[in-house]
Design a protein around this motif. Sequence first.
Motif, PDB file in Angstrom:
ATOM      1  N   ARG A 274       7.423  12.033  42.824  1.00 30.83           N
ATOM      2  CA  ARG A 274       8.759  11.813  43.385  1.00 30.83           C
ATOM      3  C   ARG A 274       9.529  10.734  42.625  1.00 30.83           C
ATOM      4  O   ARG A 274      10.664  10.445  42.951  1.00 30.83           O
ATOM      5  CB  ARG A 274       8.644  11.433  44.866  1.00 30.83           C
ATOM      6  CG  ARG A 274       8.139  12.577  45.740  1.00 30.83           C
ATOM      7  CD  ARG A 274       7.916  12.116  47.183  1.00 30.83           C
ATOM      8  NE  ARG A 274       9.120  11.531  47.765  1.00 30.83           N
ATOM      9  CZ  ARG A 274      10.140  12.235  48.269  1.00 30.83           C
ATOM     10  NH1 ARG A 274      10.093  13.567  48.255  1.00 30.83           N
ATOM     11  NH2 ARG A 274      11.182  11.643  48.799  1.00 30.83           N
ATOM     12  N   GLN A 275       8.885  10.141  41.606  1.00 35.33           N
ATOM     13  CA  GLN A 275       9.499   9.100  40.783  1.00 35.33           C
ATOM     14  C   GLN A 275      10.068   7.973  41.649  1.00 35.33           C
ATOM     15  O   GLN A 275      11.176   7.483  41.440  1.00 35.33           O
ATOM     16  CB  GLN A 275      10.587   9.694  39.882  1.00 35.33           C
ATOM     17  CG  GLN A 275      10.047  10.741  38.914  1.00 35.33           C
ATOM     18  CD  GLN A 275      11.114  11.280  37.986  1.00 35.33           C
ATOM     19  OE1 GLN A 275      11.787  10.513  37.309  1.00 35.33           O
ATOM     20  NE2 GLN A 275      11.264  12.593  37.959  1.00 35.33           N
ATOM     21  N   THR A 276       9.269   7.573  42.624  1.00 33.41           N
ATOM     22  CA  THR A 276       9.679   6.500  43.531  1.00 33.41           C
ATOM     23  C   THR A 276       9.547   5.156  42.832  1.00 33.41           C
ATOM     24  O   THR A 276       8.530   4.857  42.205  1.00 33.41           O
ATOM     25  CB  THR A 276       8.802   6.501  44.792  1.00 33.41           C
ATOM     26  OG1 THR A 276       8.936   7.773  45.442  1.00 33.41           O
ATOM     27  CG2 THR A 276       9.215   5.392  45.748  1.00 33.41           C
ATOM     28  N   GLU A 277      10.575   4.344  42.947  1.00 36.18           N
ATOM     29  CA  GLU A 277      10.550   2.997  42.402  1.00 36.18           C
ATOM     30  C   GLU A 277      10.110   2.044  43.515  1.00 36.18           C
ATOM     31  O   GLU A 277      10.751   1.978  44.565  1.00 36.18           O
ATOM     32  CB  GLU A 277      11.939   2.606  41.901  1.00 36.18           C
ATOM     33  CG  GLU A 277      11.998   1.251  41.232  1.00 36.18           C
ATOM     34  CD  GLU A 277      13.391   0.943  40.700  1.00 36.18           C
ATOM     35  OE1 GLU A 277      13.662  -0.241  40.428  1.00 36.18           O
ATOM     36  OE2 GLU A 277      14.199   1.876  40.583  1.00 36.18           O
ATOM     37  N   VAL A 278       9.003   1.338  43.309  1.00 31.10           N
ATOM     38  CA  VAL A 278       8.455   0.456  44.336  1.00 31.10           C
ATOM     39  C   VAL A 278       8.576  -0.995  43.896  1.00 31.10           C
ATOM     40  O   VAL A 278       8.163  -1.354  42.786  1.00 31.10           O
ATOM     41  CB  VAL A 278       6.965   0.780  44.625  1.00 31.10           C
ATOM     42  CG1 VAL A 278       6.425  -0.140  45.719  1.00 31.10           C
ATOM     43  CG2 VAL A 278       6.815   2.238  45.031  1.00 31.10           C
ATOM     44  N   ARG A 279       9.150  -1.823  44.761  1.00 30.86           N
ATOM     45  CA  ARG A 279       9.249  -3.256  44.506  1.00 30.86           C
ATOM     46  C   ARG A 279       8.673  -3.999  45.705  1.00 30.86           C
ATOM     47  O   ARG A 279       8.738  -3.508  46.840  1.00 30.86           O
ATOM     48  CB  ARG A 279      10.706  -3.660  44.262  1.00 30.86           C
ATOM     49  CG  ARG A 279      11.311  -2.945  43.064  1.00 30.86           C
ATOM     50  CD  ARG A 279      12.738  -3.363  42.788  1.00 30.86           C
ATOM     51  NE  ARG A 279      13.251  -2.686  41.607  1.00 30.86           N
ATOM     52  CZ  ARG A 279      14.439  -2.909  41.087  1.00 30.86           C
ATOM     53  NH1 ARG A 279      15.267  -3.787  41.650  1.00 30.86           N
ATOM     54  NH2 ARG A 279      14.838  -2.259  40.009  1.00 30.86           N
ATOM     55  N   THR A 280       8.112  -5.170  45.461  1.00 32.88           N
ATOM     56  CA  THR A 280       7.468  -5.927  46.526  1.00 32.88           C
ATOM     57  C   THR A 280       7.982  -7.361  46.553  1.00 32.88           C
ATOM     58  O   THR A 280       8.485  -7.879  45.558  1.00 32.88           O
ATOM     59  CB  THR A 280       5.938  -5.941  46.348  1.00 32.88           C
ATOM     60  OG1 THR A 280       5.619  -6.600  45.115  1.00 32.88           O
ATOM     61  CG2 THR A 280       5.366  -4.534  46.336  1.00 32.88           C
ATOM     62  N   VAL A 281       7.821  -7.975  47.726  1.00 36.57           N
ATOM     63  CA  VAL A 281       8.300  -9.338  47.931  1.00 36.57           C
ATOM     64  C   VAL A 281       7.234 -10.136  48.670  1.00 36.57           C
ATOM     65  O   VAL A 281       6.647  -9.652  49.654  1.00 36.57           O
ATOM     66  CB  VAL A 281       9.608  -9.348  48.758  1.00 36.57           C
ATOM     67  CG1 VAL A 281       9.959 -10.759  49.203  1.00 36.57           C
ATOM     68  CG2 VAL A 281      10.747  -8.749  47.957  1.00 36.57           C
ATOM     69  N   PHE A 282       6.961 -11.358  48.191  1.00 37.08           N
ATOM     70  CA  PHE A 282       6.124 -12.307  48.921  1.00 37.08           C
ATOM     71  C   PHE A 282       6.773 -13.678  48.760  1.00 37.08           C
ATOM     72  O   PHE A 282       6.724 -14.273  47.689  1.00 37.08           O
ATOM     73  CB  PHE A 282       4.688 -12.320  48.401  1.00 37.08           C
ATOM     74  CG  PHE A 282       3.811 -13.340  49.088  1.00 37.08           C
ATOM     75  CD1 PHE A 282       3.540 -13.233  50.436  1.00 37.08           C
ATOM     76  CD2 PHE A 282       3.276 -14.407  48.386  1.00 37.08           C
ATOM     77  CE1 PHE A 282       2.737 -14.172  51.080  1.00 37.08           C
ATOM     78  CE2 PHE A 282       2.478 -15.358  49.020  1.00 37.08           C
ATOM     79  CZ  PHE A 282       2.213 -15.237  50.371  1.00 37.08           C
ATOM     80  N   GLY A 283       7.423 -14.134  49.811  1.00 34.01           N
ATOM     81  CA  GLY A 283       8.115 -15.403  49.734  1.00 34.01           C
ATOM     82  C   GLY A 283       9.502 -15.247  49.134  1.00 34.01           C
ATOM     83  O   GLY A 283       9.967 -14.137  48.844  1.00 34.01           O
ATOM     84  N   ALA A 284      10.171 -16.382  48.949  1.00 32.80           N
ATOM     85  CA  ALA A 284      11.564 -16.368  48.501  1.00 32.80           C
ATOM     86  C   ALA A 284      11.768 -17.326  47.335  1.00 32.80           C
ATOM     87  O   ALA A 284      11.603 -18.533  47.488  1.00 32.80           O
ATOM     88  CB  ALA A 284      12.482 -16.761  49.653  1.00 32.80           C
TER      89      ALA A 284
END
Length: 337
Positions: A274-284
């Motif tokens: 599906r060519q999904t673009e995945v991004r993640t976040v931990f903290g700011a």
Amino acid sequence: MTTGQAVVLDGPGAVRLVPHTPRPPGPGEVLVRVHAAGVCGSDREVYQGNRPEGYVRYPVTPGHEWSGTVAEAGEGVPVALTGRKTVGAGFRNCQVCERCHAGETTLCGAGYEETGFTQPGAMAPTLTLPARLLHLLDDAADLTAAALLEPAACVAAAVLKAQVRAGDKVAVVGAGTLGLLAAQLLRAASPAELLVVGLDAERAQLAEEFGATDYRTPPEAAGLGGYDVVLEAAGSASAARAAARLLRRGGRLVLTGLPAPGAEGLDPGDLVLRQTEVRTVFGAPPAAWAHAVRAFTAGLLAPLPLVTHRLPLTDYEQAIALTGSGDPAIGKVLLHP
């Protein structure tokens, strides 16, 4: 000189209220008089002892979500900061490694150190920390609302990675504090649709007040799809999978939750096909803090309706119980020294 009491956790479930002695600020530091400290799921993890290894160090005074006023400036810090309303980042980054120089301070190569987890936190009358971590507020700022700027900064990091454009179809999975703050920040990007998916139908009205154009429970959202961007803010593997199913082909998925270790994850084959673009976040990182504070100052971020309980610091254990109760009527719990 002691001033009031501070919460100390000697270990999981081992709570003490101890006399608090403010630590004078050293070079480059400030002493902040704490107005409020928020309680979140991470604080509950510290209390229960199930925070991931290396991300807490006992004994510790918890409290990473806070607002206050600068009471004293250490050597090398502008005296003009004294008296300013402020919030502050929690990650104690080294400032000299490659990732810090790139602005990715939550990936600091020196290892993890954070206020309220490995360093003394804000569940005390005062907090001493490096002045470089401060994000100053206007004199008219509501410090009670500002106590939610730490979770707002975390979702601001996700919103910045989401790169929503005007007219996009956007969804948020999770209707807790993080999810609703995310919705409010995403609304400012003028999406064509802004769906919020939450476990409790009772959250629908609040979600709409925070910018949602539609609210669904997971069963109601099961047949939906075609979203350009989906932001997950629920903290479970099932929420991540549900978020991925809402995306169109080639859509962007931003994950902010931290599921339990070993949880069943996303299907790599499905992501590739599906060519999904995945991004993640931990903290700011600092840019996310600046984004949240700027939105707060401009009135685009108004988190006060999320606060349902304000308790004295002595009611710490009650605050932890309320936070983990699962009652949809309970929002953000604040402790006041």
